[in-house]
Design an enzyme around this catalytic site. Sequence first.
Site: not given
Lengths: 76, 130
Positions: A13-14
């Site tokens: 994820f970011c």
Amino acid sequence: MAEKKVIDARGSFCPGPLMELIGWIKLADIGDELELLSSDKGSAEDVPEWVKKVGHEYLGSREEAGVWHIMVKKTK
Amino acid sequence: MEPSKISIVVVSGSLERLQMAAMVASVGAVSGNDVRVFLSMNALAYFVKGSDAAPPAEGAFGELMAGKKVPGFRSLIENAVELGDAKVYPCSMAMDVMAIESSALPSYFGPPLGLTKFLDDARDTQVFTF
């Protein structure tokens, strides 16, 4: 001779995909192309923004089965 | 566009706040901004060498995040330094109160910093507090 490197950041994820890309860009030579694979939709929007901001060449993106392929050329 | 100067003050020991602080630091730094991180109070203990303790979640999002492949806040702070030349400073007051020596902190940390110096350096910067 310029090379092409595929970076598999699927599942992260970011800002994980962006950090992986940057780590590899540091190691790449000018002119090399990098293809980032990301399943994170936010990164698919964020990574091109980063590429344009810092001055590398954004070559485009495409989505295949929930995976974004983001192409970048190291220019400096 | 001129690079911005970003000052980040982290005092919380909650997972969500540590994570967001690390995200702002890492993305800010790798985007060419001048980033300085000041770690104090409940946040600093999570960076002592050998500490892999997971900070408590503040709410539902933190609990959800803990089960996902989200990059850890410690590695994001390290990314900020190594990939973006961010500067990370431990608060000298917090070190004194918790009896932490500089040798107990990661090698990528800068020297202990007092508030006077930090505030002076933070003038005319964007300041984020977590």
